[in-house]
Design a protein around this motif. Structure first.
Motif, PDB file in Angstrom:
ATOM      1  N   LEU A 171       0.836  -1.203   0.000  1.00 10.54           N
ATOM      2  CA  LEU A 171       0.000   0.000   0.000  1.00 10.54           C
ATOM      3  C   LEU A 171       0.872   1.255   0.000  1.00 10.54           C
ATOM      4  N   HIS A 172       1.924   1.233   0.789  1.00  7.96           N
ATOM      5  CA  HIS A 172       2.847   2.360   0.874  1.00  7.96           C
ATOM      6  C   HIS A 172       3.473   2.661  -0.487  1.00  7.96           C
ATOM      7  N   VAL A 173       3.963   1.610  -1.156  1.00  4.17           N
ATOM      8  CA  VAL A 173       4.612   1.804  -2.457  1.00  4.17           C
ATOM      9  C   VAL A 173       3.603   2.307  -3.489  1.00  4.17           C
ATOM     10  N   GLU A 174       2.422   1.707  -3.524  1.00  9.06           N
ATOM     11  CA  GLU A 174       1.400   2.125  -4.491  1.00  9.06           C
ATOM     12  C   GLU A 174       0.979   3.582  -4.261  1.00  9.06           C
ATOM     13  N   VAL A 175       0.758   3.937  -3.019  1.00  9.09           N
ATOM     14  CA  VAL A 175       0.333   5.307  -2.716  1.00  9.09           C
ATOM     15  C   VAL A 175       1.432   6.301  -3.063  1.00  9.09           C
ATOM     16  N   GLU A 176       2.673   5.982  -2.722  1.00  6.27           N
ATOM     17  CA  GLU A 176       3.768   6.907  -3.015  1.00  6.27           C
ATOM     18  C   GLU A 176       4.000   7.036  -4.527  1.00  6.27           C
ATOM     19  N   TRP A 177       3.798   5.952  -5.273  1.00  6.01           N
ATOM     20  CA  TRP A 177       3.927   6.006  -6.737  1.00  6.01           C
ATOM     21  C   TRP A 177       2.838   6.919  -7.312  1.00  6.01           C
ATOM     22  N   PHE A 178       1.632   6.785  -6.801  1.00  8.20           N
ATOM     23  CA  PHE A 178       0.504   7.629  -7.190  1.00  8.20           C
ATOM     24  C   PHE A 178       0.849   9.104  -6.951  1.00  8.20           C
ATOM     25  N   ILE A 179       1.339   9.412  -5.768  1.00 10.78           N
ATOM     26  CA  ILE A 179       1.687  10.803  -5.422  1.00 10.78           C
ATOM     27  C   ILE A 179       2.856  11.292  -6.265  1.00 10.78           C
ATOM     28  N   HIS A 180       3.829  10.416  -6.471  1.00 12.05           N
ATOM     29  CA  HIS A 180       5.028  10.775  -7.237  1.00 12.05           C
ATOM     30  C   HIS A 180       4.666  11.156  -8.670  1.00 12.05           C
ATOM     31  N   LEU A 181       3.833  10.360  -9.302  1.00  8.86           N
ATOM     32  CA  LEU A 181       3.434  10.654 -10.677  1.00  8.86           C
ATOM     33  C   LEU A 181       2.669  11.966 -10.757  1.00  8.86           C
ATOM     34  N   ALA A 182       1.793  12.196  -9.783  1.00 10.83           N
ATOM     35  CA  ALA A 182       1.021  13.442  -9.780  1.00 10.83           C
ATOM     36  C   ALA A 182       1.913  14.646  -9.503  1.00 10.83           C
ATOM     37  N   HIS A 183       2.819  14.484  -8.554  1.00 13.36           N
ATOM     38  CA  HIS A 183       3.687  15.601  -8.167  1.00 13.36           C
ATOM     39  C   HIS A 183       4.552  16.063  -9.340  1.00 13.36           C
ATOM     40  N   HIS A 184       5.035  15.098 -10.118  1.00  7.90           N
ATOM     41  CA  HIS A 184       5.906  15.441 -11.244  1.00  7.90           C
ATOM     42  C   HIS A 184       5.115  15.671 -12.533  1.00  7.90           C
ATOM     43  N   GLU A 185       3.779  15.560 -12.426  1.00  9.13           N
ATOM     44  CA  GLU A 185       2.910  15.795 -13.585  1.00  9.13           C
ATOM     45  C   GLU A 185       3.406  15.034 -14.817  1.00  9.13           C
ATOM     46  N   VAL A 186       3.697  13.749 -14.572  1.00  4.36           N
ATOM     47  CA  VAL A 186       4.276  12.923 -15.634  1.00  4.36           C
ATOM     48  C   VAL A 186       3.289  12.701 -16.765  1.00  4.36           C
ATOM     49  N   LEU A 187       2.026  12.477 -16.435  1.00  3.71           N
ATOM     50  CA  LEU A 187       1.013  12.218 -17.456  1.00  3.71           C
ATOM     51  C   LEU A 187       0.268  13.503 -17.813  1.00  3.71           C
ATOM     52  N   PRO A 188      -0.109  13.657 -19.052  1.00  4.32           N
ATOM     53  CA  PRO A 188      -0.919  14.819 -19.444  1.00  4.32           C
ATOM     54  C   PRO A 188      -2.199  14.876 -18.616  1.00  4.32           C
ATOM     55  N   GLY A 189      -2.545  16.049 -18.138  1.00  2.00           N
ATOM     56  CA  GLY A 189      -3.751  16.230 -17.351  1.00  2.00           C
ATOM     57  C   GLY A 189      -3.553  16.047 -15.861  1.00  2.00           C
ATOM     58  N   THR A 221      -8.468   7.044 -10.427  1.00  2.00           N
ATOM     59  CA  THR A 221      -8.350   5.606 -10.164  1.00  2.00           C
ATOM     60  C   THR A 221      -7.407   4.912 -11.147  1.00  2.00           C
ATOM     61  N   PRO A 222      -7.393   5.269 -12.453  1.00  2.00           N
ATOM     62  CA  PRO A 222      -6.456   4.612 -13.364  1.00  2.00           C
ATOM     63  C   PRO A 222      -4.988   4.855 -13.028  1.00  2.00           C
ATOM     64  N   LEU A 223      -4.718   5.849 -12.170  1.00  2.00           N
ATOM     65  CA  LEU A 223      -3.335   6.146 -11.806  1.00  2.00           C
ATOM     66  C   LEU A 223      -2.786   5.140 -10.806  1.00  2.00           C
ATOM     67  N   VAL A 224      -3.674   4.427 -10.115  1.00  2.00           N
ATOM     68  CA  VAL A 224      -3.215   3.405  -9.170  1.00  2.00           C
ATOM     69  C   VAL A 224      -2.568   2.264  -9.954  1.00  2.00           C
ATOM     70  N   HIS A 225      -1.356   1.899  -9.590  1.00  2.00           N
ATOM     71  CA  HIS A 225      -0.628   0.799 -10.227  1.00  2.00           C
ATOM     72  C   HIS A 225      -0.299   1.118 -11.692  1.00  2.00           C
ATOM     73  N   PHE A 226      -0.144   2.404 -12.016  1.00  2.00           N
ATOM     74  CA  PHE A 226       0.062   2.798 -13.406  1.00  2.00           C
ATOM     75  C   PHE A 226       1.384   2.237 -13.947  1.00  2.00           C
ATOM     76  N   ALA A 227       1.284   1.528 -15.084  1.00  2.00           N
ATOM     77  CA  ALA A 227       2.440   0.972 -15.820  1.00  2.00           C
ATOM     78  C   ALA A 227       3.264  -0.006 -14.987  1.00  2.00           C
ATOM     79  N   CYS A 228       2.679  -0.536 -13.946  1.00  2.00           N
ATOM     80  CA  CYS A 228       3.430  -1.414 -13.043  1.00  2.00           C
ATOM     81  C   CYS A 228       3.124  -2.888 -13.303  1.00  2.00           C
ATOM     82  N   THR A 229       4.131  -3.694 -13.126  1.00  2.00           N
ATOM     83  CA  THR A 229       3.926  -5.124 -12.971  1.00  2.00           C
ATOM     84  C   THR A 229       4.001  -5.427 -11.482  1.00  2.00           C
ATOM     85  N   SER A 230       3.496  -6.574 -11.090  1.00  2.00           N
ATOM     86  CA  SER A 230       3.447  -6.881  -9.657  1.00  2.00           C
ATOM     87  C   SER A 230       4.814  -6.783  -9.008  1.00  2.00           C
TER      88      SER A 230
END
Length: 490
Positions: free
Chosen positions: A67-85, A143-152
């Protein structure tokens, strides 16, 4: 031989079984499994000693780390505005997302378990668990940002790295330092306490008890420093380590930089080149160092057990405790025996983990999935051993009288000193110093030599006065060289 001529079983009552069979007559009994009784001793009898590891290496802790890794990845992607929008989250939103992790307790464990029964996939269950909570945070559109581009394995390798790092740093290392601290205390206190050495199990050049303790302190502290310097590697680069899905979705992003900064944000070392899995080499390195520490400590336990057996240590009885079930005079060295066994069990698992985890067929297999779930057991047996050593050392008292008597019964150990002085005298030109080793061998081998006989021998050698005086003043208890000084080098 015809069948009819073979001995036939007797039908007489004498041939009936000596003991009645219980087959089919076992009475109904309560289910221990249904009562929640643990299968193994680490979660049962010894739980109090290893419970802190549960916070880091249990199945629930693994899921919390996921949960920690998934949440931090979610925040990280948003913080760096990696995806359009995407836009950075507010402080409140980040705090609420991180509360998913900090609030994960018994209810969360049960809910996640129920989701996994449906998904039959542990990491996917974590993804859905987080997704359920986004609407309440006003983040349902992400919601689509959760687990974005990740493998298990992107999630798992980081979760295990965080768990192992914290287990080592917060549980194993403090326990190791505490155990070694008890050895250090004895090394200091007994620095000047003379003791007969026993090379090959036989009386040999004396030392001090403190110096022998200091040798183990020095060795164990070297291994602790190696563990302290361990790198914990992680990766988040997709299904085969190529960032293929990442580039397909957002070709303009510098995904290796995004991955590196994220892994480092978790307090880990980035591994830039992997297959689907992080290669686990760092785990093998760590487990080899812990296993080496265990082996050195095992040797210490064997030595202490042996010293107890010859009376060098007296064990301080614990009020109300039973030493032996039938021999009331005994106080068994159970702490050190228990430690030996647990160190062996720990190393069996650590060695297996180190050998298994560095191999994976082609780009991925799941042999590591089951293996890594035993990391807690491997470290648990080591932590239990450390606890026993710490407690066992507190129950030891140095039997200085026994040590002194043992020294006084073995004056032949001064033969080394005498023949070495004779060699030095011969080099200085003193006559009559021929064949020093052979002459001392004739005096001491197979013979019990007391102080009077040794002094008579020295006085008859014709040594220079100062050399003779040094040897005549020497006793087994004073023939310790620099042992006292060396005991303080730890």
């Amino acid at each position: 031989m015809p069948e009819s001529s073979l001995p036939q079983p007797s039908a007489s009552p004498a041939a009936s079984p000596a003991f009645p069979t219980t087959q089919g007559t076992t009475p109904a009994r309560q289910s221990l499994a249904d009562a929640g009784i643990p299968l193994g001793p680490l979660d049962g009898r010894y739980r109090s000693a290893v419970a802190p590891l549960t916070e880091h290496l249990s199945e629930a802790a693994l899921n919390r780390n996921r949960l920690h890794v998934e949440v931090e990845w979610f925040i990280h992607l948003a913080h760096h505005e990696v995806l359009p929008g995407l836009h950075p989250l507010t402080d409140d939103q980040e705090q609420e997302l991180r509360a998913i992790v900090t609030d994960f307790g018994a209810e969360g464990v049960a809910e996640l378990g129920a989701i996994e029964k449906e998904t039959v996939h542990d990491v996917k269950a974590v993804e859905y668990y987080i997704g359920r909570r986004l609407p309440a945070l006003g983040l349902e559109h992400l919601t689509p940002l959760v687990h974005f581009a990740c493998t298990s394995e992107d999630i798992n390798n980081l979760s295990y790295a965080v768990g192992v790092r914290d287990a080592i740093g917060e549980v194993w290392l403090p326990a190791a330092r505490a155990a070694v601290g008890t050895l250090r205390d004895m090394a200091t206190a007994a620095a000047a306490t003379p003791m007969l050495s026993r090379t090959h199990g036989q009386p040999a050049t004396p030392t001090t008890l403190g110096k022998e303790m200091a040798v183990f302190v020095h060795r164990l502290e070297r291994q602790i420093r190696r563990v302290e310097q361990q790198e914990y590697l992680g990766k988040i680069n997709g299904a085969t380590g190529t960032y293929a899905a990442h580039l397909a979705a957002v070709p303009g992003a510098s995904w290796p930089d995004v991955a590196r900064t994220f892994v480092e944000h978790l307090g880990l070392t980035w591994n830039p080149l992997t297959t689907q899995i992080e290669s686990h080499d760092w785990q093998a390195e760590l487990y080899a160092d812990v296993a080496r520490f265990n082996r050195i400590l095992h040797g210490f336990c064997v030595d202490v057990w042996s010293y107890i057996s010859i009376g060098y240590f007296a064990q301080i009885p614990v009020a109300g405790a039973t030493g032996s079930s039938t021999m009331p005079h005994k106080v068994n060295p159970i702490r050190f025996e228990n430690a030996e066994s647990n160190l062996e069990l720990s190393n069996a698992l650590l060695d297996s983990l180190g050998a298994t985890l560095v191999e994976s067929r082609w780009q991925r297999d799941l042999t590591d999935s089951t293996s890594q779930r035993n990391i807690g057991n491997a470290l648990g047996h080591s932590v239990l051993a450390l606890s026993n050593v710490t407690k066992g050392m507190a129950q030891l008292k140095v039997a200085e009288t026994v040590l002194a008597e043992d020294l006084d019964h073995n004056w032949e150990v001064l033969g080394e000193a005498v023949q070495t002085v004779m060699r030095a005298q011969a080099i200085a030109g003193v006559t009559g110093m021929d064949n020093p080793y052979e002459r001392l061998k004739e005096l001491t081998r197979g013979h019990r030599v007391d102080g009077e006989r040794m002094r008579e021998f020295v006085q008859g050698l014709g040594l220079e006065a100062d050399a003779e005086a040094r040897l005549l003043a020497l006793t087994p208890a004073s023939y310790i060289g620099l042992a006292e000084e060396l005991a303080h080098l730890h």
